[in-house]
Design a protein around this motif. Structure first.
Motif, PDB file in Angstrom:
ATOM      1  N   ALA A  51      46.277 -26.484 -56.546  1.00 58.65           N
ATOM      2  CA  ALA A  51      46.108 -25.420 -56.489  1.00 58.65           C
ATOM      3  C   ALA A  51      44.956 -24.705 -57.336  1.00 58.65           C
ATOM      4  CB  ALA A  51      47.418 -24.588 -56.784  1.00 58.65           C
ATOM      5  N   LEU A  52      44.800 -25.044 -58.607  1.00 60.97           N
ATOM      6  CA  LEU A  52      43.864 -24.596 -59.430  1.00 60.97           C
ATOM      7  C   LEU A  52      42.296 -24.746 -59.157  1.00 60.97           C
ATOM      8  CD1 LEU A  52      45.433 -25.343 -63.060  1.00 60.97           C
ATOM      9  CD2 LEU A  52      45.105 -23.195 -61.932  1.00 60.97           C
ATOM     10  N   ILE A  53      41.991 -25.983 -58.468  1.00 61.60           N
ATOM     11  CA  ILE A  53      40.646 -26.344 -58.265  1.00 61.60           C
ATOM     12  C   ILE A  53      40.703 -26.078 -56.756  1.00 61.60           C
ATOM     13  CG2 ILE A  53      39.150 -28.136 -57.845  1.00 61.60           C
ATOM     14  CD1 ILE A  53      40.542 -29.592 -60.143  1.00 61.60           C
ATOM     15  N   GLY A  54      41.604 -26.087 -55.640  1.00 63.30           N
ATOM     16  CA  GLY A  54      41.369 -25.956 -54.467  1.00 63.30           C
ATOM     17  C   GLY A  54      41.278 -24.364 -53.818  1.00 63.30           C
ATOM     18  N   PHE A  55      42.082 -23.543 -54.648  1.00 61.62           N
ATOM     19  CA  PHE A  55      42.263 -22.104 -54.087  1.00 61.62           C
ATOM     20  C   PHE A  55      41.653 -20.962 -54.955  1.00 61.62           C
ATOM     21  CE2 PHE A  55      45.696 -24.481 -52.021  1.00 61.62           C
ATOM     22  CZ  PHE A  55      45.518 -23.936 -50.777  1.00 61.62           C
ATOM     23  N   VAL A  56      41.243 -21.252 -56.239  1.00 58.99           N
ATOM     24  CA  VAL A  56      40.758 -20.476 -57.467  1.00 58.99           C
ATOM     25  C   VAL A  56      39.386 -19.843 -56.633  1.00 58.99           C
ATOM     26  CG1 VAL A  56      39.976 -19.894 -59.604  1.00 58.99           C
ATOM     27  CG2 VAL A  56      42.137 -21.097 -59.221  1.00 58.99           C
ATOM     28  N   PRO A  57      38.621 -20.842 -56.555  1.00 53.32           N
ATOM     29  CA  PRO A  57      37.204 -20.379 -56.016  1.00 53.32           C
ATOM     30  C   PRO A  57      37.025 -19.396 -54.753  1.00 53.32           C
ATOM     31  CG  PRO A  57      36.839 -22.733 -56.624  1.00 53.32           C
ATOM     32  CD  PRO A  57      38.458 -22.379 -56.548  1.00 53.32           C
ATOM     33  N   PRO A  58      37.693 -20.034 -53.597  1.00 50.14           N
ATOM     34  CA  PRO A  58      37.901 -19.065 -52.548  1.00 50.14           C
ATOM     35  C   PRO A  58      38.547 -17.585 -52.755  1.00 50.14           C
ATOM     36  CG  PRO A  58      38.413 -21.185 -51.705  1.00 50.14           C
ATOM     37  CD  PRO A  58      38.469 -21.295 -53.128  1.00 50.14           C
ATOM     38  N   VAL A  59      39.561 -17.675 -53.884  1.00 51.05           N
ATOM     39  CA  VAL A  59      40.188 -16.352 -53.938  1.00 51.05           C
ATOM     40  C   VAL A  59      39.274 -15.577 -54.910  1.00 51.05           C
ATOM     41  CG1 VAL A  59      41.913 -15.569 -55.430  1.00 51.05           C
ATOM     42  CG2 VAL A  59      42.550 -17.170 -53.944  1.00 51.05           C
ATOM     43  N   LEU A  60      38.582 -15.992 -55.637  1.00 46.64           N
ATOM     44  CA  LEU A  60      37.489 -15.111 -56.388  1.00 46.64           C
ATOM     45  C   LEU A  60      36.517 -14.663 -55.550  1.00 46.64           C
ATOM     46  CD1 LEU A  60      37.060 -17.396 -59.732  1.00 46.64           C
ATOM     47  CD2 LEU A  60      38.214 -15.266 -59.326  1.00 46.64           C
ATOM     48  N   MET A  61      35.905 -15.613 -54.519  1.00 47.57           N
ATOM     49  CA  MET A  61      34.874 -14.945 -53.718  1.00 47.57           C
ATOM     50  C   MET A  61      35.632 -13.971 -52.812  1.00 47.57           C
ATOM     51  SD  MET A  61      32.572 -18.297 -52.482  1.00 47.57           S
ATOM     52  CE  MET A  61      33.754 -19.029 -51.645  1.00 47.57           C
ATOM     53  N   LEU A  62      36.925 -14.136 -52.407  1.00 47.15           N
ATOM     54  CA  LEU A  62      37.594 -12.844 -51.554  1.00 47.15           C
ATOM     55  C   LEU A  62      37.503 -11.667 -52.463  1.00 47.15           C
ATOM     56  CD1 LEU A  62      40.324 -14.806 -49.834  1.00 47.15           C
ATOM     57  CD2 LEU A  62      38.361 -13.837 -48.792  1.00 47.15           C
ATOM     58  N   ILE A  63      38.011 -11.713 -53.731  1.00 48.61           N
ATOM     59  CA  ILE A  63      38.101 -10.558 -54.453  1.00 48.61           C
ATOM     60  C   ILE A  63      36.535  -9.912 -54.828  1.00 48.61           C
ATOM     61  CG2 ILE A  63      38.165  -9.840 -56.962  1.00 48.61           C
ATOM     62  CD1 ILE A  63      40.502 -12.061 -57.262  1.00 48.61           C
ATOM     63  N   ALA A  64      35.442 -11.034 -54.784  1.00 50.36           N
ATOM     64  CA  ALA A  64      34.203 -10.540 -54.914  1.00 50.36           C
ATOM     65  C   ALA A  64      33.529  -9.436 -53.575  1.00 50.36           C
ATOM     66  CB  ALA A  64      33.156 -11.407 -55.205  1.00 50.36           C
ATOM     67  N   MET A  65      34.085 -10.221 -52.554  1.00 48.34           N
ATOM     68  CA  MET A  65      33.750  -9.562 -51.260  1.00 48.34           C
ATOM     69  C   MET A  65      34.744  -8.088 -51.037  1.00 48.34           C
ATOM     70  SD  MET A  65      33.992 -13.000 -48.816  1.00 48.34           S
ATOM     71  CE  MET A  65      33.863 -12.225 -47.298  1.00 48.34           C
ATOM     72  N   ASN A  67      35.303  -6.326 -53.398  1.00 45.58           N
ATOM     73  CA  ASN A  67      34.670  -5.437 -54.396  1.00 45.58           C
ATOM     74  C   ASN A  67      33.189  -4.983 -54.057  1.00 45.58           C
ATOM     75  OD1 ASN A  67      36.593  -4.971 -56.068  1.00 45.58           O
ATOM     76  ND2 ASN A  67      36.212  -6.905 -57.190  1.00 45.58           N
ATOM     77  N   GLY A  68      32.511  -5.472 -52.855  1.00 42.97           N
ATOM     78  CA  GLY A  68      31.423  -5.095 -52.426  1.00 42.97           C
ATOM     79  C   GLY A  68      30.191  -6.128 -52.458  1.00 42.97           C
ATOM     80  N   VAL A  69      30.518  -7.279 -52.697  1.00 46.84           N
ATOM     81  CA  VAL A  69      29.582  -8.478 -52.980  1.00 46.84           C
ATOM     82  C   VAL A  69      29.382  -9.024 -51.624  1.00 46.84           C
ATOM     83  CG1 VAL A  69      28.920 -10.575 -54.200  1.00 46.84           C
ATOM     84  CG2 VAL A  69      30.033  -8.698 -55.337  1.00 46.84           C
ATOM     85  N   ALA A  70      28.402  -9.120 -50.981  1.00 50.19           N
ATOM     86  CA  ALA A  70      28.139  -9.925 -49.738  1.00 50.19           C
ATOM     87  C   ALA A  70      27.858 -11.299 -50.030  1.00 50.19           C
ATOM     88  CB  ALA A  70      26.776  -9.164 -49.071  1.00 50.19           C
ATOM     89  N   ILE A  71      28.865 -12.035 -49.346  1.00 52.07           N
ATOM     90  CA  ILE A  71      28.850 -13.288 -49.430  1.00 52.07           C
ATOM     91  C   ILE A  71      28.365 -13.808 -47.942  1.00 52.07           C
ATOM     92  CG2 ILE A  71      29.997 -15.539 -49.906  1.00 52.07           C
ATOM     93  CD1 ILE A  71      31.480 -13.982 -52.240  1.00 52.07           C
ATOM     94  N   PRO A  72      27.557 -14.657 -47.480  1.00 48.81           N
ATOM     95  CA  PRO A  72      27.626 -14.946 -46.066  1.00 48.81           C
ATOM     96  C   PRO A  72      28.663 -16.151 -45.858  1.00 48.81           C
ATOM     97  CG  PRO A  72      25.381 -15.400 -47.524  1.00 48.81           C
ATOM     98  CD  PRO A  72      26.537 -14.837 -48.454  1.00 48.81           C
ATOM     99  N   SER A  73      29.156 -16.079 -44.785  1.00 53.02           N
ATOM    100  CA  SER A  73      30.268 -16.693 -44.404  1.00 53.02           C
ATOM    101  C   SER A  73      29.932 -18.317 -44.361  1.00 53.02           C
ATOM    102  CB  SER A  73      30.581 -16.338 -42.732  1.00 53.02           C
ATOM    103  OG  SER A  73      29.470 -16.841 -41.771  1.00 53.02           O
ATOM    104  N   ALA A  74      28.754 -18.541 -44.366  1.00 51.09           N
ATOM    105  CA  ALA A  74      28.512 -20.089 -44.504  1.00 51.09           C
ATOM    106  C   ALA A  74      28.679 -20.634 -45.965  1.00 51.09           C
ATOM    107  CB  ALA A  74      26.869 -20.406 -43.923  1.00 51.09           C
ATOM    108  N   VAL A  75      28.294 -19.490 -46.636  1.00 52.10           N
ATOM    109  CA  VAL A  75      28.569 -19.781 -48.103  1.00 52.10           C
ATOM    110  C   VAL A  75      30.102 -20.013 -48.416  1.00 52.10           C
ATOM    111  CG1 VAL A  75      28.294 -19.260 -50.542  1.00 52.10           C
ATOM    112  CG2 VAL A  75      26.379 -19.206 -49.044  1.00 52.10           C
TER     113      VAL A  75
END
Length: 108
Positions: A51-65, A67-75
């Motif tokens: 859970a810590l390694i597998g889900f924290v990075p995608p959740v952080l990217m979802l929070i950034a998205m 808040n308005g940060v543009a993250i390409p879908s490929a990334v």
């Protein structure tokens, strides 16, 4: 295909539960330890790193998205699959370590 994804996910989760039991219960019984307790130790030793390694990075990217940060879908997809793979690997490594601890003779 969208209707099969929840079924496949449930099959994978049940498969992990069976695999953890297959690894931990014989190890605990070989040293006369409580198999039920060691089964839960094995589950936690797999799921916490996963859970810590597998889900924290995608959740952080979802929070950034959000808040308005543009993250390409490929990334997002690459980081998500990579984090998930690393989470599974870390989970199995920690499960192996818990199995080794269950196999070790009890300290007196």
């Amino acid at each position: 295909m969208d209707t099969f994804i929840p079924v496949i996910r449930k099959i994978l989760v049940i498969g992990i539960w069976i695999y953890v039991g297959y690894q931990m219960l014989p190890a605990a019984r070989s040293t006369d330890r409580n198999g039920f307790l060691w089964y839960f130790i094995g589950l936690f030793s797999f799921y916490i790193p996963f859970a810590l390694i597998g889900f924290v990075p995608p959740v952080l990217m979802l929070i950034a998205m959000k808040n308005g940060v543009a993250i390409p879908s490929a990334v997002f997809n690459t980081v998500g699959v990579g984090a998930f793979s690393l989470g599974v690997t870390a989970g199995f490594a920690c499960l192996h370590r818990a199995r080794s601890a269950a196999l070790a003779p009890p300290r007196s």
